[in-house]
Write a protein that holds these residues in place. Structure first.
Motif, PDB file in Angstrom:
ATOM      1  N   PRO A 115      -6.288   0.143   1.585  1.00 11.45           N
ATOM      2  CA  PRO A 115      -5.804  -0.481   0.347  1.00 11.45           C
ATOM      3  C   PRO A 115      -4.746   0.342  -0.383  1.00 11.45           C
ATOM      4  CG  PRO A 115      -8.196  -0.610   0.468  1.00 11.45           C
ATOM      5  CD  PRO A 115      -7.755   0.280   1.597  1.00 11.45           C
ATOM      6  N   ALA A 157      -2.169  -9.266   4.853  1.00 11.71           N
ATOM      7  CA  ALA A 157      -3.072 -10.112   4.061  1.00 11.71           C
ATOM      8  C   ALA A 157      -3.396  -9.457   2.723  1.00 11.71           C
ATOM      9  CB  ALA A 157      -4.350 -10.388   4.847  1.00 11.71           C
ATOM     10  N   GLY A 158      -3.607  -8.135   2.759  1.00 15.19           N
ATOM     11  CA  GLY A 158      -3.871  -7.418   1.515  1.00 15.19           C
ATOM     12  C   GLY A 158      -2.680  -7.450   0.572  1.00 15.19           C
ATOM     13  N   ALA A 160      -0.316  -9.795   0.545  1.00 14.09           N
ATOM     14  CA  ALA A 160      -0.184 -11.172   0.063  1.00 14.09           C
ATOM     15  C   ALA A 160      -1.133 -11.431  -1.109  1.00 14.09           C
ATOM     16  CB  ALA A 160      -0.459 -12.150   1.206  1.00 14.09           C
ATOM     17  N   GLU A 161      -2.363 -10.942  -0.986  1.00 11.19           N
ATOM     18  CA  GLU A 161      -3.316 -11.105  -2.078  1.00 11.19           C
ATOM     19  C   GLU A 161      -2.859 -10.357  -3.320  1.00 11.19           C
ATOM     20  OE1 GLU A 161      -8.112 -10.492  -2.978  1.00 11.19           O
ATOM     21  OE2 GLU A 161      -7.246  -9.841  -1.074  1.00 11.19           O
ATOM     22  N   HIS A 162      -2.351  -9.142  -3.124  1.00 14.54           N
ATOM     23  CA  HIS A 162      -1.885  -8.312  -4.236  1.00 14.54           C
ATOM     24  C   HIS A 162      -0.716  -8.976  -4.957  1.00 14.54           C
ATOM     25  CE1 HIS A 162      -1.380  -4.286  -6.196  1.00 14.54           C
ATOM     26  NE2 HIS A 162      -0.160  -4.754  -6.361  1.00 14.54           N
ATOM     27  N   GLY A 164       0.195 -12.235  -4.683  1.00 13.66           N
ATOM     28  CA  GLY A 164      -0.012 -13.633  -5.004  1.00 13.66           C
ATOM     29  C   GLY A 164       1.018 -14.545  -4.373  1.00 13.66           C
ATOM     30  N   ARG A 165       1.473 -14.189  -3.168  1.00 14.65           N
ATOM     31  CA  ARG A 165       2.450 -15.011  -2.441  1.00 14.65           C
ATOM     32  C   ARG A 165       2.305 -14.735  -0.950  1.00 14.65           C
ATOM     33  NH1 ARG A 165       8.169 -12.946  -4.415  1.00 14.65           N
ATOM     34  NH2 ARG A 165       7.041 -12.277  -6.275  1.00 14.65           N
ATOM     35  N   PRO A 166       2.809 -15.626  -0.095  1.00 18.92           N
ATOM     36  CA  PRO A 166       2.716 -15.378   1.353  1.00 18.92           C
ATOM     37  C   PRO A 166       3.538 -14.152   1.760  1.00 18.92           C
ATOM     38  CG  PRO A 166       3.248 -17.672   0.894  1.00 18.92           C
ATOM     39  CD  PRO A 166       3.406 -16.931  -0.401  1.00 18.92           C
TER      40      PRO A 166
END
Length: 269
Positions: A115, A157-158, A160-162, A164-166
């Motif tokens: 992370p 993926a981490g 993208a989550e951080h 808030g977009r692809p």
């Protein structure tokens, strides 16, 4: 390189006997800027844990070779090799594995996924001026090892989550899609005013970052190093394997000469 465990550091070393030598092993590069970036990681490790014996090693391009550094370290103490690499591949499974195939030596997993690497990537994108309308491509060096691509996608993926977009993924070699293809795919879906911005999932400037700059993106963020959070990852990897190295050292008998490393396969995957 030596000197005290700060209050936040995790000491995973027994109270008796020498602490394992921390061998920071990178790929090696001809880029002076890249070399300085990698050295910054170990300099931050020394600053955080001045009590440790920290040594530099390489698997290619530069010297000393990791097997030689491990052999020298084992004359006086156990050794833990921390690959200054972002994912598994030939160098971790062959070069590093051969270097630690002797009593008292152990190798940690690579730095990624983690992370903290995602957080650094996000900071690099912010510093590069990422906008709401921009598309993001995560560019990694790549490897023919399937686990390497899987690890990169975990980081994507981490991120993208951080954000808030692809996040699109591209590789420099070994896996697909390659970075120019990922950039083109990201550009195809851009809204008006949007740009393609690359997050460089690379530790330092060098060959692969040069290729990323040629891949057609509008903006390329800086590599991960230098950043003190990388030293924290390195120290965590070291702590995970220290007990293994110490146990091997004790079983073999402190000061017992190390047996030679196994021969390496001659062809890279």
């Amino acid at each position: 390189m030596t000197g005290t465990v700060p209050p936040t550091a995790t000491a995973a070393v027994p109270s008796t006997g020498p602490a394992p030598v921390l061998v920071g092993c990178s790929h090696g590069t001809d880029s002076p800027t890249g070399r300085a970036a990698i050295r910054s990681i170990l300099a931050d490790v020394v600053a955080a844990r001045p009590d440790l014996d920290v040594r530099e090693a390489f698997v290619d391009v530069q010297e000393p070779e990791v097997a030689d550094v491990v052999a020298a370290a084992l004359e006086d103490a156990p050794a833990v090799v921390v690959p200054l690499l972002l994912s598994v591949g030939f160098h971790t499974k062959v070069d590093v594995a051969a270097a630690v195939d002797r009593p008292g030596a152990a190798a940690s997993r690579p730095l990624g996924p983690d992370p903290r690497l995602v957080a650094i990537l996000a900071d690099r994108l912010a510093a590069a001026g990422l906008r709401d309308a921009d598309a993001v491509v995560l560019a990694a060096a790549g490897s023919s090892e399937p686990a390497s691509a899987d690890a990169v996608r975990v980081v994507a993926a981490g991120l993208a989550e951080h954000l808030g977009r692809p996040v699109h993924v591209g590789f420099g070699a070994g896996a697909h899609p390659r970075v120019p293809v990922a950039v083109a795919e990201a550009r195809a879906g851009l809204p008006d005013g949007g740009r393609v911005v690359v997050a460089s999932y690379l530790l330092a400037p060098g060959y692969f970052l040069d290729r990323v700059h040629e891949a057609g993106a509008d903006v390329v963020a800086d590599a991960l190093a230098p950043d003190p959070r990388l030293a924290a990852v390195v120290l965590d990897r070291y702590a995970e394997e220290s007990a293994v190295a110490v146990a091997g050292w004790r079983t073999a008998g402190a000061g017992t000469p190390a047996r030679p490393a196994v021969a390496r396969p001659g062809t890279r995957a």
